[in-house]
Design an enzyme around this catalytic site. Structure first.
Site, PDB file in Angstrom:
ATOM      1  N   GLU A 193      14.013 -13.402   0.299  1.00  0.00           N
ATOM      2  CA  GLU A 193      14.524 -14.443   1.204  1.00  0.00           C
ATOM      3  C   GLU A 193      13.696 -15.718   1.054  1.00  0.00           C
ATOM      4  O   GLU A 193      14.111 -16.793   1.452  1.00  0.00           O
ATOM      5  CB  GLU A 193      14.428 -13.977   2.668  1.00  0.00           C
ATOM      6  N   ASP A 241       0.826  -1.202   0.000  1.00  0.00           N
ATOM      7  CA  ASP A 241       0.000   0.000   0.000  1.00  0.00           C
ATOM      8  C   ASP A 241       0.869   1.264   0.000  1.00  0.00           C
ATOM      9  O   ASP A 241       1.889   1.315   0.700  1.00  0.00           O
ATOM     10  CB  ASP A 241      -0.850  -0.040   1.284  1.00  0.00           C
TER      11      ASP A 241
HETATM   12  C1  GLC Z   1      -4.173   3.127  -0.273  1.00  0.00           C
HETATM   13  C2  GLC Z   1      -5.435   2.303  -0.215  1.00  0.00           C
HETATM   14  C3  GLC Z   1      -6.569   3.162   0.219  1.00  0.00           C
HETATM   15  C4  GLC Z   1      -6.254   3.720   1.588  1.00  0.00           C
HETATM   16  C5  GLC Z   1      -4.904   4.419   1.608  1.00  0.00           C
HETATM   17  C6  GLC Z   1      -4.427   4.657   2.998  1.00  0.00           C
HETATM   18  O1  GLC Z   1      -4.246   4.103  -1.244  1.00  0.00           O
HETATM   19  O2  GLC Z   1      -5.660   1.700  -1.465  1.00  0.00           O
HETATM   20  O3  GLC Z   1      -7.783   2.472   0.244  1.00  0.00           O
HETATM   21  O4  GLC Z   1      -7.248   4.622   1.970  1.00  0.00           O
HETATM   22  O5  GLC Z   1      -3.901   3.647   0.977  1.00  0.00           O
HETATM   23  O6  GLC Z   1      -3.997   3.475   3.597  1.00  0.00           O
END
Ligand code: GLC
Length: 539
Positions: A261, A207
């Site tokens: 790893e 993310d």
């Molecule tokens: C990313 C996710 C989103 C979230 C953001 C904060 O963009 O896809 O849904 O709100 O990160 O974690």
């Protein structure tokens, strides 16, 4: 019965079709209105029948759920709303028994403000974990240290009165950013990756990879040129000093070395695919970062022959020689493709998506054409809509529950669904579309099967052909095999296209022209796409 032997090739992901599940919305087995892990396991038949290679689960970890689970309070657990660790292990085993891989969402940039690390960090300036988050003194006037904006509105800094300092949060104030300049954070988060890989997960979707580290000098971001009142306030600056900093790519390369790893694991992730940036998310051959920076270019392109042809070309041109393309046609942050293009063009989009070279990601529900579902104000869950209202930024309409059948609760829940299911149009559910030989669902299944079966569609390259303002055309060619021609009509009127040579239709988006022999020219009906096996002597 296993569908195919579990292929242990290291780069299994190159030709994979990855299916994203937003766990809260897939299937509820305990009647609380929210999907759960047992619900996902109970629907693996659907995914095996569809032919997907891997599932990516949006976060399943304990969370106050202020940001759809992306506010995590324990990276090593399973939220009780979704089930238990036993449920997770059971799901993983069940996936592997069917030859389906499982990817988790890894959220390295921030934690929930309820995570024990943050509770300790904010407890005192002297705490050993103080420096695990980004703390700064107030500006001379007592205000935030600089002008950085949070993505969900307002300043990206929040004052912690008891300790007299501000902490930085790229997203909600309840999602404080970890301090990736601190090696202890890198170590702790590396252990998170190892923990899940030891349990057997096949990789991660990472993310917000571009925002791991901010400018150490805290230089102010500049105003975005031309950003007027129509632009949501959080977007009125150019994020020069918070996003895609060189140090962030070093962190990604370090995380990748942890992934490596363990054999055969994948690190995909959110990325900036713009010119000059995309390559950095792949890293260098000597210090690779993401194997697959996610590309939403098709979803963002204007839907006409020229624009889509250009979007494909532009993107592929940016992928470095040591990289591999990816295509994502939907997701929990994006407007549903069936809403954006309408149900017929969504079929053409599916054909395009699944015939391009690279790894495909698609989003649960898109295989049956779920549109945006209106969410009344009193049921809004997404903080984006609440904090930056009036710009249509809310992501609830694309996160509504899966529709399994036309019974009460759409086969999703026996309780009150956490988001509205919407009025279930006839045929807009899995059961009905399995019965209908020409449904969107059947098209997805046929496309995935064709992609696996047709050697030309495994070629790492694409041969663009000259389309028209209304059409897209390209060829895929694998040495020694018949070439595949893909022709798509992105308009709502019939289009005559000249064929380079004779061929046989392998698949039409309308699911009714297979085995037709073609030569000379053919008419593509409105929104029709064809995959044609060429019979020219050179192929
Ligand atoms: C990313 C996710 C989103 C979230 C953001 C904060 O963009 O896809 O849904 O709100 O990160 O974690």
């Amino acid at each position: 019965m296993t569908r195919f032997a579990f292929r242990n090739d290291a780069e299994w992901w190159r030709h994979a079709v990855v299916y994203q599940v937003f766990p809260a919305s897939f299937r509820d087995t305990d009647g609380d209105g929210m999907g759960d892990l047992q619900g996902i396991q109970s629907r693996l038949d659907h995914l095996e029948w569809l032919g997907v290679d891997a599932i990516w689960l949006s976060p399943i970890h304990p969370s106050p759920m202020l940001d759809g689970g992306y506010d995590i309070s324990d990276f090593l657990g399973v939220d009780s709303r979704f089930g238990s660790m036993e449920d997770f292990d059971g799901l993983l085993r069940a996936c592997h028994a069917r030859g389906i891989r499982l990817l988790l969402d890894f959220v390295p940039n921030h934690t929930s403000d309820q995570h024990p690390w943050f509770l300790e960090s904010r407890s005192s300036r002297k705490h050993a974990r103080r420096d695990w988050y980004v703390w700064r003194d107030p500006a001379a006037n007592g205000g935030p240290p600089n002008n950085w904006l949070g993505r969900f509105g307002g300043s990206a800094w929040e004052l912690d009165r008891p300790t007299g300092q501000y902490y930085y949060h790229a997203f909600l104030k309840e999602q404080p950013d970890l301090n990736w300049r601190n090696p202890e954070v890198l170590n702790a988060m590396s252990e998170v990756l190892r923990f899940w890989m030891r349990r057997g997960v096949d990789g991660f979707r990472v993310d917000a990879t571009g925002v791991l580290i901010e400018d150490d000098l805290l230089r102010d971001d500049p105003p975005k040129p031309g950003a007027d009142d129509a632009v949501p306030p959080p977007e009125r600056q150019t994020r020069v000093f918070t996003d895609s900093r060189p140090e962030a790519f070093e962190c990604l390369a370090r995380l990748r070395s942890v992934i490596d790893e363990f054999p055969h694991r994948l690190m995909a992730g959110e990325a900036d695919t713009s010119a000059g940036m995309l390559g950095r998310f792949y890293g260098e051959p000597s210090a690779p970062a993401l194997q697959l920076p996610l590309n939403f270019g098709l979803l963002d392109a204007q839907w006409d022959g020229r624009s889509v042809t250009a979007a494909i070309d532009t993107y592929l041109d940016r992928v470095p020689a040591h990289g591999w393309p990816s295509w994502a046609l939907g997701g929990h942050d994006k407007r549903r493709i069936a809403e954006r293009l309408g149900p017929t063009q969504a079929r053409a989009a599916a054909m395009l998506h699944l015939t391009l070279p690279g790894t495909c990601f698609f989003y649960a529900g898109d295989e049956i054409g779920i549109p945006q579902v209106p969410v009344p104000p009193e049921r809004i869950r997404d903080p984006f809509e609440k904090l930056v209202p009036g710009y249509g930024l809310g992501r609830d309409p694309e996160r509504t529950p899966m529709r399994w059948n036309d019974g009460p609760g759409a086969g999703f829940t026996t309780g009150e669904p956490w988001l509205p299911i919407g009025s279930c149009a006839p045929g807009l559910n899995v059961a009905a579309q399995r019965e209908d030989g020409r449904s969107m669902l059947q098209l997805y299944r046929r496309l995935i099967a064709l992609r696996k079966a047709e050697p030309a569609l495994h070629a790492p390259s694409i041969e663009p052909l000259r389309g028209t303002p209304e059409t897209v055309a390209f060829r895929r060619r694998h040495p020694g095999q018949p070439a595949a021609l893909v022709l798509l009509n992105l308009s709502e009127v019939p289009q005559t296209v000249d064929l380079p040579g004779p061929g046989r239709v392998l698949l039409s988006t309308h699911l009714d022209r297979e085995d037709d022999s073609l030569a000379g020219s053919t008419i593509l009906r409105p929104a029709e796409g064809l995959v044609i096996r060429e019979e020219s002597p050179e192929s």
